[in-house]
Design an enzyme around this catalytic site. Structure first.
Site, short mmCIF file in Angstrom:
data_model
loop_
_atom_site.label_atom_id
_atom_site.label_comp_id
_atom_site.label_asym_id
_atom_site.label_seq_id
_atom_site.Cartn_x
_atom_site.Cartn_y
_atom_site.Cartn_z
N TRP A 11 0.88 -1.17 0.00
CA TRP A 11 0.00 0.00 0.00
C TRP A 11 0.92 1.21 0.00
O TRP A 11 1.68 1.43 0.93
CB TRP A 11 -0.89 -0.02 1.24
CG TRP A 11 -1.99 1.00 1.26
CD1 TRP A 11 -3.23 0.89 0.73
CD2 TRP A 11 -1.93 2.30 1.89
NE1 TRP A 11 -3.96 2.03 0.98
CE2 TRP A 11 -3.19 2.91 1.69
CE3 TRP A 11 -0.95 3.00 2.59
CZ2 TRP A 11 -3.49 4.18 2.17
CZ3 TRP A 11 -1.24 4.27 3.06
CH2 TRP A 11 -2.51 4.84 2.85
N LYS A 59 -19.67 4.53 5.46
CA LYS A 59 -19.80 3.28 4.72
C LYS A 59 -20.04 3.55 3.24
O LYS A 59 -19.46 2.90 2.37
CB LYS A 59 -20.95 2.42 5.28
CG LYS A 59 -20.66 1.80 6.62
CD LYS A 59 -19.73 0.61 6.56
CE LYS A 59 -18.33 0.87 6.99
NZ LYS A 59 -17.95 1.58 8.12
#
Length: 633
Positions: free
Chosen positions: A74, A512
């Site tokens: 990452w 979310k």
């Protein structure tokens, strides 16, 4: 963030490494690679993007090596390009390293190594590590202290290299001149070793190990290990041999499988009723009742030193854990009368609040490895070291991984018992964290004698009904919300509003949606809409209002009407029998006590986010740029 795997044994290493990396995909990554040793050479293959790109590059390549390391990266230092992917090597290609974390002093080390003739080909901090190791090995050979005949040389070269590194990291190292060993080390970033029969594994998280072994040893900070086909040796960074004992995992490999579900996130949404049942079974004391109020209503077994003369609670958290902590603040203040603050862990270190006496400090982290949360807890511990007893640190952790770093930092840990969560967007761990705060508030309220036995019984009885209510919602709402989600194909903005204990649910619903659908979404206290955000509203901006009967119900309905008057599509998360005519669409939830309502109001918001993202064909479990465990600051 990032993933490390390693294997040494009798099997072909390549497929073991690849399958291990696949088990770590949930941690988030943008490139991948592996390095194996065969016929005295290191073979390194790297690829930008997802692991299938790496598999394609390896297709048709015969790789018979039985030792190797792999990595998913990452990006932190340098763009997500193949030349920045791990493993990284020295100029001779004889040493290969994978790393999680950050080497903070890599610029100084890079300059030093360049002055000694080393050339760098990446933008990463990691690349200094194989060059350092190669430099030490070269010096050992020149001084007659090393060479391939000395099995201590690689271990010593890695050890001395580690002593030059500043930062938080975990590494795995292979060297072509030492083909029968892997060296691993930990400093503030997790790495575990798996024990097989004549084979050994390493990984930055245990899901990569459970399909091979249940016997695992997690290294502590400042420890390193040598893995060979004959066994594992563990040392500290000073070179002292340590006696360590592995533990037995109670995980089943099926926990990291999707089964009938298309995505892990949907599977984990459906697991939430049983997670709540597990929490209730673990932490509600069956010996307690209203008539027997002399025994604690919970089985948290809190250390008395944590709550004695308690005056203040401060909570450190990030992301979804921060939202759970906001609900915790509401519960602690309303049920126990304890003043509670919730701080972004990433901010708290740089503007710490004044030290107050008799303060319980809580760190909330799903992984137990969140770098900012651990750093904030460590800061709080350090700045209270020399204080009098009433100012001493009282540290409590709330986590899903009790074997993680937070366990070694705090005085006690509450295990949220959610089971392994693979989807990057937290669902079941969020509700399990919230459950921990219900239990904590009940316990502290009982200890302080500010909650009556009748009120405790009312809360417990209500919580015990939640799992069945969740299951009813999932059965009736999932397909409805899946169809409803098609209406938002072109939507670019969402607003979520709530008040009181459901304001954090508005924040969580917005998070979310933005995490997995990439739709811009914001959560606000409903009463704040008229103070600015209402300017955003028109017929293209849906507004989701969480309106549960209770203290602020009429207020939320009034705020919702304000949005409707601006032509916004109004979606209500509310019981079916309430003023449904206010809303254009209703995501119905059972009517429950407002105090317990967050356990249910979040469910339709999780499903809405999931189905919008899935309908758009997005990678729900591994959204772009995100990582499950944020192990860098």
């Amino acid at each position: 963030m990032c993933g490390i795997v390693g294997y040494i044994g009798t099997q072909s290493a390549t497929e073991i490494l690849l399958s291990g990396l696949e088990k770590l995909e949930y941690r988030g990554y943008d490139s991948a690679g592996l390095a194996t040793i065969c016929d005295g050479q290191i073979n390194s293959v790297r690829a930008k993007g997802k692991l299938y790109n790496l598999r394609e590059k390896l297709a048709g390549v015969e790789m018979l090596a039985n030792v190797g390391i792999g990595h998913t990266r990452w990006a932190t230092h340098g763009k997500p390009e193949e030349y920045n992917a791990h493993p990284h090597s020295d100029n001779t290609g004889r040493v290969a390293v994978v790393q999680n974390g950050i080497v903070e002093n890599y610029r100084e080390l890079r300059k030093e190594l360049q002055s000694q003739g080393h050339e760098f080909v990446s933008d990463t901090d990691t690349e200094v590590i194989p060059h350092l190791i190669a430099e030490f090995l070269s010096n050992f050979a020149k001084n007659g202290k090393g060479g391939t005949g000395n099995r201590e040389s690689l271990l010593e070269a890695v050890r001395q290299s580690l002593r030059k590194l500043d930062g938080a990291f975990a590494i795995a190292v292979v060297c072509a001149d030492y083909p029968n060993e892997i060296i691993v080390a930990r400093q503030q970033a997790p790495i575990s070793i798996g024990f097989g029969q004549g084979e050994f594994f390493c990984a930055s998280d245990t899901p990569a190990l459970v399909s091979h072994t249940q016997v695992v040893l997690s290294l502590e900070n400042g420890e390193m290990a040598r893995l060979t086909p004959l066994g594992v040796e563990v040392y500290n960074f000073d070179g002292d041999r340590l006696n360590k004992f592995p533990r037995i995992l109670n995980w089943s490999p099926t926990l990291v499988e999707k089964h009938i579900f298309k995505h892990f996130m949907l599977k984990e949404i459906y697991e939430q009723p049983n997670v709540i049942r597990n929490c209730l079974e673990a932490y509600i004391n069956s010996d307690w009742d209203v008539k027997n109020n002399r025994v604690s209503p919970t089985s948290l077994n809190l250390l008395p030193s944590l709550y004695k003369d308690l005056e203040q609670v401060e909570i450190f958290a990030c992301g979804t854990s921060w939202h759970a902590s906001l609900i915790g603040k509401y519960l602690l203040e309303q049920l126990t009368g304890i003043s509670t603050t919730v701080n972004y862990a990433s901010e708290a270190r740089y503007a710490p609040a004044p030290i107050r006496k008799n303060t319980l400090t809580i760190g909330v982290t799903q992984s137990g490895e969140t770098a900012d949360t651990l750093a904030a807890l460590s800061m709080e511990q350090q700045r209270r070291l020399d204080k009098s007893d009433e100012f001493k640190s009282r540290l409590l952790g709330i986590t899903n991984r009790t074997e993680s770093s937070i366990h070694n930092l705090v005085h006690q840990v509450i295990d949220i018992k959610a089971g392994i969560e693979i989807g990057v967007a937290a669902t079941k761990t969020f509700l399990a964290q919230v459950m921990s705060f219900y239990f904590l508030a009940i316990e502290l309220g009982w200890q302080r004698q500010c909650l009556s036995g009748e009120k405790i019984a009312e809360i417990i009885n209500g919580l015990q009904k939640i799992p069945a209510q969740m299951e009813q919602m999932l059965e009736t709402q999932d397909s409805q919300i899946e169809g409803f989600a098609h209406h938002f194909n072109d939507t670019q903005d969402f607003i979520f509003i709530g008040r009181g204990i459901n304001y954090p649910i508005a924040l969580e619903g917005a998070l979310k949606l933005k995490e997995i659908s990439y739709i811009h979404a914001e959560g606000y206290p409903a009463g704040e809409m008229k103070h600015g955000p209402i300017a955003l509203l028109d017929d293209k901006v849906p507004v989701v209002a969480i309106a549960m009967p209770g203290l602020v119900y009429e207020k939320v309905l009034s705020n919702a009407q304000e949005a409707k008057a601006r032509d916004a599509q109004l979606i209500g998360v509310t019981p079916e029998s309430t003023e449904a005519d206010v809303f254009d669409n209703v995501l119905a939830v059972p009517a429950v006590d407002e105090l317990l309502s967050p356990m249910l109001t979040v469910i339709p918001l999780q499903l809405l986010a999931y189905h919008i993202a899935a309908h758009r064909g997005l990678d729900v479990d591994q959204p772009r740029n995100l990582a499950k465990s944020v192990t860098v600051e």
